[in-house]
Design a protein around this motif. Structure first.
Motif, PDB file in Angstrom:
ATOM      1  N   GLY A  95       0.820  -1.212   0.000  1.00 15.33           N
ATOM      2  CA  GLY A  95       0.000   0.000   0.000  1.00 15.33           C
ATOM      3  C   GLY A  95       0.847   1.253   0.000  1.00 15.33           C
ATOM      4  N   ALA A  96       1.895   1.265   0.835  1.00 18.35           N
ATOM      5  CA  ALA A  96       2.796   2.418   0.885  1.00 18.35           C
ATOM      6  C   ALA A  96       3.555   2.578  -0.423  1.00 18.35           C
ATOM      7  N   LEU A  97       3.979   1.462  -1.012  1.00 17.94           N
ATOM      8  CA  LEU A  97       4.695   1.517  -2.287  1.00 17.94           C
ATOM      9  C   LEU A  97       3.800   2.043  -3.405  1.00 17.94           C
ATOM     10  N   LEU A  98       2.529   1.699  -3.375  1.00 16.71           N
ATOM     11  CA  LEU A  98       1.598   2.190  -4.391  1.00 16.71           C
ATOM     12  C   LEU A  98       1.451   3.704  -4.319  1.00 16.71           C
ATOM     13  N   VAL A  99       1.390   4.238  -3.105  1.00 11.29           N
ATOM     14  CA  VAL A  99       1.307   5.698  -2.945  1.00 11.29           C
ATOM     15  C   VAL A  99       2.552   6.351  -3.529  1.00 11.29           C
ATOM     16  N   ARG A 100       3.738   5.797  -3.186  1.00  7.62           N
ATOM     17  CA  ARG A 100       4.986   6.352  -3.707  1.00  7.62           C
ATOM     18  C   ARG A 100       5.082   6.188  -5.222  1.00  7.62           C
ATOM     19  N   ALA A 101       4.634   5.029  -5.736  1.00  8.29           N
ATOM     20  CA  ALA A 101       4.690   4.776  -7.180  1.00  8.29           C
ATOM     21  C   ALA A 101       3.831   5.781  -7.937  1.00  8.29           C
ATOM     22  N   ARG A 102       2.679   6.079  -7.393  1.00  4.91           N
ATOM     23  CA  ARG A 102       1.793   7.046  -8.060  1.00  4.91           C
ATOM     24  C   ARG A 102       2.457   8.421  -8.132  1.00  4.91           C
ATOM     25  N   GLU A 103       3.100   8.834  -7.033  1.00  2.00           N
ATOM     26  CA  GLU A 103       3.793  10.123  -7.026  1.00  2.00           C
ATOM     27  C   GLU A 103       4.992  10.104  -7.975  1.00  2.00           C
ATOM     28  N   ARG A 104       5.748   9.012  -7.925  1.00  2.00           N
ATOM     29  CA  ARG A 104       6.947   8.896  -8.769  1.00  2.00           C
ATOM     30  C   ARG A 104       6.559   8.830 -10.241  1.00  2.00           C
ATOM     31  N   PHE A 105       5.445   8.162 -10.528  1.00  2.00           N
ATOM     32  CA  PHE A 105       5.067   7.990 -11.922  1.00  2.00           C
ATOM     33  C   PHE A 105       4.697   9.321 -12.573  1.00  2.00           C
ATOM     34  N   GLU A 106       4.189  10.251 -11.807  1.00  2.00           N
ATOM     35  CA  GLU A 106       3.891  11.577 -12.361  1.00  2.00           C
ATOM     36  C   GLU A 106       5.162  12.225 -12.887  1.00  2.00           C
ATOM     37  N   GLU A 107       6.264  12.056 -12.139  1.00  2.00           N
ATOM     38  CA  GLU A 107       7.557  12.587 -12.583  1.00  2.00           C
ATOM     39  C   GLU A 107       8.055  11.832 -13.814  1.00  2.00           C
ATOM     40  N   ILE A 108       7.914  10.499 -13.802  1.00  2.00           N
ATOM     41  CA  ILE A 108       8.358   9.689 -14.934  1.00  2.00           C
ATOM     42  C   ILE A 108       7.567  10.039 -16.191  1.00  2.00           C
ATOM     43  N   ASP A 109       6.271  10.275 -16.039  1.00  2.00           N
ATOM     44  CA  ASP A 109       5.439  10.630 -17.183  1.00  2.00           C
ATOM     45  C   ASP A 109       5.876  11.963 -17.786  1.00  2.00           C
ATOM     46  N   ARG A 110       6.310  12.890 -16.940  1.00  2.00           N
ATOM     47  CA  ARG A 110       6.827  14.174 -17.458  1.00  2.00           C
ATOM     48  C   ARG A 110       8.138  13.966 -18.204  1.00  2.00           C
ATOM     49  N   LEU A 111       9.004  13.113 -17.659  1.00  2.00           N
ATOM     50  CA  LEU A 111      10.291  12.835 -18.306  1.00  2.00           C
ATOM     51  C   LEU A 111      10.109  12.136 -19.647  1.00  2.00           C
ATOM     52  N   ALA A 112       9.017  11.369 -19.774  1.00  2.00           N
ATOM     53  CA  ALA A 112       8.814  10.521 -20.948  1.00  2.00           C
ATOM     54  C   ALA A 112       8.811  11.298 -22.251  1.00  2.00           C
ATOM     55  N   GLY A 113       8.391  12.543 -22.207  1.00  2.00           N
ATOM     56  CA  GLY A 113       8.380  13.346 -23.428  1.00  2.00           C
ATOM     57  C   GLY A 113       9.696  14.034 -23.709  1.00  2.00           C
ATOM     58  N   GLN A 114      10.649  13.927 -22.790  1.00  2.00           N
ATOM     59  CA  GLN A 114      11.902  14.665 -22.916  1.00  2.00           C
ATOM     60  C   GLN A 114      13.094  13.795 -23.301  1.00  2.00           C
ATOM     61  N   SER A 115      13.232  12.645 -22.638  1.00  2.00           N
ATOM     62  CA  SER A 115      14.454  11.860 -22.807  1.00  2.00           C
ATOM     63  C   SER A 115      14.193  10.375 -22.621  1.00  2.00           C
ATOM     64  N   LEU A 116      14.611   9.592 -23.594  1.00  2.00           N
ATOM     65  CA  LEU A 116      14.520   8.139 -23.486  1.00  2.00           C
ATOM     66  C   LEU A 116      15.379   7.648 -22.329  1.00  2.00           C
ATOM     67  N   GLU A 117      16.620   8.110 -22.266  1.00  2.00           N
ATOM     68  CA  GLU A 117      17.550   7.618 -21.259  1.00  2.00           C
ATOM     69  C   GLU A 117      17.139   8.021 -19.847  1.00  2.00           C
ATOM     70  N   LEU A 118      16.778   9.280 -19.655  1.00  2.00           N
ATOM     71  CA  LEU A 118      16.405   9.729 -18.318  1.00  2.00           C
ATOM     72  C   LEU A 118      15.145   9.026 -17.823  1.00  2.00           C
TER      73      LEU A 118
END
Length: 204
Positions: A58-81
């Protein structure tokens, strides 16, 4: 209240004494409850561990949701990052799941499949599944990839990443905290995906 005390006692024993010392009697002692009271809620120590791991998930899901927002932003900028952020998230999740009771986790890891739980969460929020998102992410960087089927690339990268991390967790858990292992894993994924002339992209 009683259940929470039992769960906390289980965590404390695992963190301070190790999994070899985890018994229902010891859990009851640390929780300050009669063992018969413990058995009213949990038939054995594995049942307590299931509850503890459900809390961790449950705690990991909360963190994953927050982290994924950052990853989704990166997705349009850089394959490697973006791949680096995904590798870091996957390693962090597995280290947490593998930390307290590795033997129990590996025996019942199908019960605590973080990827399936993330997919369930994503679908409940009307977001694409991890598989669909990853294929779409690679499609956005099509010009940096070698010729081939993007959906197949997505499948191989996701499965290869997961297999290598699960192997490390089972056989050499110390590798999960190794920066060199993380870099080698990222380099392998990029080498598979990118056209020969691309190489690793500079950080944006």
């Amino acid at each position: 209240m009683l259940v929470a005390a039992i769960q906390e006692a289980c965590r404390q024993i695992l963190e301070r004494e190790g999994a070899d010392n985890l018994t229902t009697a010891r859990i009851a002692e640390v929780a300050g409850v009669n063992i018969s009271s413990l058995y009213q809620y949990f038939p054995n120590k594995e049942a307590v561990l299931v509850d503890v791991y459900d809390e961790i998930i449950g705690a990991l899901l909360v963190r994953a949701r927050e982290r994924f927002e950052e990853i989704d932003r990166l997705a349009g900028q850089s394959l490697e990052l973006t791949l680096a952020a995904i590798v870091d998230m996957e390693i962090a999740q597995l280290r947490e799941l593998n930390r307290l009771a590795p033997d129990f986790y590996h025996r019942y890891q199908h019960r605590f499949d973080i990827h399936a739980r993330i997919d369930e969460l994503a679908c409940s929020l009307d977001n694409p599944s991890w598989e669909a998102w990853f294929s779409r992410f690679l499609g956005r960087h099509r010009r940096h990839l070698r010729p081939g089927d993007t959906d197949l690339f997505s499948l191989f990268v996701r499965k290869t990443l997961r297999a290598n991390l699960q192997w490390a967790a089972l056989e050499q858990p110390g590798l999960l905290g190794s920066g060199e292992f993380r870099e080698e894993l990222l380099s392998m994924l990029l080498a598979y995906l990118q056209s020969p002339q691309e190489g690793r992209q500079p950080a944006a």
